[in-house]
Design an enzyme around this catalytic site. Structure first.
Site, PDB file in Angstrom:
ATOM      1  N   HIS A 131      -4.728   2.212  -6.996  1.00  0.00           N
ATOM      2  CA  HIS A 131      -5.779   1.292  -6.588  1.00  0.00           C
ATOM      3  C   HIS A 131      -5.242  -0.128  -6.502  1.00  0.00           C
ATOM      4  CE1 HIS A 131      -5.988   1.389 -11.012  1.00  0.00           C
ATOM      5  NE2 HIS A 131      -6.550   0.193 -10.968  1.00  0.00           N
ATOM      6  N   VAL A 132      -5.870  -0.895  -5.637  1.00  0.00           N
ATOM      7  CA  VAL A 132      -5.514  -2.296  -5.426  1.00  0.00           C
ATOM      8  C   VAL A 132      -6.717  -3.151  -5.809  1.00  0.00           C
ATOM      9  CG1 VAL A 132      -4.864  -4.033  -3.705  1.00  0.00           C
ATOM     10  CG2 VAL A 132      -3.896  -1.725  -3.587  1.00  0.00           C
TER      11      VAL A 132
END
Length: 141
Positions: free
Chosen positions: A101-102
Protein backbone atom coordinates in the site's frame (compact mmCIF):
# COMPACT_ATOMS: atom_id res chain seq x y z
CA UNK A 1 -4.69 -13.78 -4.97
CA UNK A 2 -6.44 -13.32 -1.65
CA UNK A 3 -5.19 -13.73 1.91
CA UNK A 4 -7.91 -14.28 4.52
CA UNK A 5 -5.53 -13.20 7.29
CA UNK A 6 -4.92 -9.82 5.59
CA UNK A 7 -7.21 -7.03 6.82
CA UNK A 8 -6.98 -5.21 3.47
CA UNK A 9 -7.99 -8.34 1.55
CA UNK A 10 -10.74 -9.32 3.96
CA UNK A 11 -12.24 -5.97 5.00
CA UNK A 12 -11.42 -3.61 2.14
CA UNK A 13 -11.18 -5.62 -1.10
CA UNK A 14 -13.72 -8.31 -0.13
CA UNK A 15 -16.25 -6.58 2.16
CA UNK A 16 -15.80 -2.96 1.03
CA UNK A 17 -15.53 -1.63 4.59
CA UNK A 18 -13.94 1.74 3.82
CA UNK A 19 -14.58 5.29 2.67
CA UNK A 20 -13.44 4.83 -0.94
CA UNK A 21 -12.05 7.58 -3.13
CA UNK A 22 -11.34 5.27 -6.07
CA UNK A 23 -12.37 1.77 -7.17
CA UNK A 24 -10.75 0.33 -10.26
CA UNK A 25 -10.55 -3.18 -11.62
CA UNK A 26 -7.12 -3.73 -10.05
CA UNK A 27 -6.67 -0.77 -7.69
CA UNK A 28 -8.55 0.58 -4.66
CA UNK A 29 -8.01 3.83 -2.79
CA UNK A 30 -9.65 4.69 0.51
CA UNK A 31 -9.36 6.97 3.51
CA UNK A 32 -6.98 5.72 6.21
CA UNK A 33 -9.17 4.96 9.24
CA UNK A 34 -6.42 6.26 11.56
CA UNK A 35 -5.20 9.24 9.55
CA UNK A 36 -1.99 11.11 10.23
CA UNK A 37 -3.67 14.15 8.67
CA UNK A 38 -7.17 14.84 7.37
CA UNK A 39 -7.28 13.51 3.81
CA UNK A 40 -4.79 10.64 4.40
CA UNK A 41 -5.46 8.13 1.60
CA UNK A 42 -4.22 4.57 1.12
CA UNK A 43 -3.87 3.09 -2.38
CA UNK A 44 -3.72 -0.71 -2.70
CA UNK A 45 -3.91 -3.43 -5.33
CA UNK A 46 -7.13 -5.47 -5.06
CA UNK A 47 -5.08 -8.65 -5.13
CA UNK A 48 -2.73 -9.51 -2.31
CA UNK A 49 0.92 -8.62 -2.75
CA UNK A 50 2.90 -8.31 0.46
CA UNK A 51 5.42 -5.69 -0.60
CA UNK A 52 7.26 -4.02 -3.47
CA UNK A 53 9.30 -7.19 -4.05
CA UNK A 54 6.14 -9.23 -4.73
CA UNK A 55 3.87 -6.87 -6.67
CA UNK A 56 3.32 -7.57 -10.35
CA UNK A 57 5.01 -4.95 -12.57
CA UNK A 58 1.86 -4.02 -14.50
CA UNK A 59 -0.21 -3.68 -11.32
CA UNK A 60 2.57 -1.58 -9.78
CA UNK A 61 2.57 0.81 -12.75
CA UNK A 62 -1.23 1.07 -12.73
CA UNK A 63 -1.17 1.74 -8.98
CA UNK A 64 1.45 4.49 -9.36
CA UNK A 65 -0.68 6.24 -12.00
CA UNK A 66 -3.61 6.07 -9.58
CA UNK A 67 -1.39 7.54 -6.84
CA UNK A 68 -0.51 10.45 -9.13
CA UNK A 69 -4.14 11.12 -10.09
CA UNK A 70 -5.37 10.88 -6.49
CA UNK A 71 -2.48 13.05 -5.23
CA UNK A 72 -3.42 15.83 -7.64
CA UNK A 73 -7.05 15.60 -6.55
CA UNK A 74 -6.10 15.68 -2.84
CA UNK A 75 -3.88 18.73 -3.41
CA UNK A 76 -6.58 20.58 -5.37
CA UNK A 77 -9.56 19.68 -3.18
CA UNK A 78 -7.93 20.06 0.23
CA UNK A 79 -5.72 23.02 -0.77
CA UNK A 80 -2.59 21.37 0.58
CA UNK A 81 0.84 22.98 0.56
CA UNK A 82 2.40 19.60 -0.26
CA UNK A 83 2.08 15.84 0.15
CA UNK A 84 4.03 13.00 1.64
CA UNK A 85 3.81 9.85 -0.45
CA UNK A 86 5.19 6.83 1.36
CA UNK A 87 5.42 3.09 1.12
CA UNK A 88 7.02 0.74 3.68
CA UNK A 89 8.42 -2.77 3.05
CA UNK A 90 8.75 -5.17 5.97
CA UNK A 91 8.14 -4.81 9.69
CA UNK A 92 11.57 -3.26 10.27
CA UNK A 93 10.51 -0.49 7.84
CA UNK A 94 7.28 0.05 9.83
CA UNK A 95 5.00 -1.86 7.46
CA UNK A 96 2.08 -2.73 9.73
CA UNK A 97 -0.34 -4.26 7.22
CA UNK A 98 1.43 -6.84 5.08
CA UNK A 99 -0.43 -5.89 1.90
CA UNK A 100 1.35 -3.52 -0.49
CA UNK A 101 0.00 0.00 0.00
CA UNK A 102 0.97 3.60 -0.64
CA UNK A 103 0.18 6.45 1.75
CA UNK A 104 -0.84 9.87 0.43
CA UNK A 105 -0.60 12.30 3.35
CA UNK A 106 -1.57 15.98 2.93
CA UNK A 107 0.84 18.55 4.40
CA UNK A 108 0.35 22.19 5.40
CA UNK A 109 2.90 24.87 6.31
CA UNK A 110 0.73 26.11 9.15
CA UNK A 111 0.33 22.73 10.82
CA UNK A 112 2.77 20.19 12.23
CA UNK A 113 1.87 16.56 11.76
CA UNK A 114 0.87 14.68 14.86
CA UNK A 115 2.22 11.20 14.24
CA UNK A 116 -0.02 9.79 17.01
CA UNK A 117 -2.81 8.04 15.18
CA UNK A 118 -6.40 7.74 16.33
CA UNK A 119 -9.32 6.04 14.61
CA UNK A 120 -11.55 8.47 12.74
CA UNK A 121 -15.32 8.38 12.41
CA UNK A 122 -16.38 6.68 9.16
CA UNK A 123 -18.97 9.38 8.47
CA UNK A 124 -16.28 12.08 8.68
CA UNK A 125 -14.03 10.03 6.40
CA UNK A 126 -16.84 9.60 3.89
CA UNK A 127 -17.35 13.39 3.68
CA UNK A 128 -13.69 13.89 2.75
CA UNK A 129 -13.74 10.86 0.43
CA UNK A 130 -16.70 12.33 -1.50
CA UNK A 131 -14.76 15.57 -2.07
CA UNK A 132 -11.70 13.67 -3.27
CA UNK A 133 -13.81 11.41 -5.54
CA UNK A 134 -15.27 14.52 -7.18
CA UNK A 135 -11.77 15.97 -7.53
CA UNK A 136 -10.43 12.82 -9.20
CA UNK A 137 -12.96 13.25 -12.01
CA UNK A 138 -11.34 16.60 -12.83
CA UNK A 139 -7.80 15.21 -13.09
CA UNK A 140 -6.42 14.28 -16.49
CA UNK A 141 -3.04 12.65 -16.89
Amino acid sequence: MYDETCIFCREIANKGNAAFVYRGVNILAFMDNAPIEEGHVLVIPRNHYENIYDIDKDIYLELQLAVKRISIAVKNVLKTDGLNIGQNNGRVANQVVMHYHVHIIPRYYRKKINWERENANIDDLEIIAAKIRAGIKEVEL
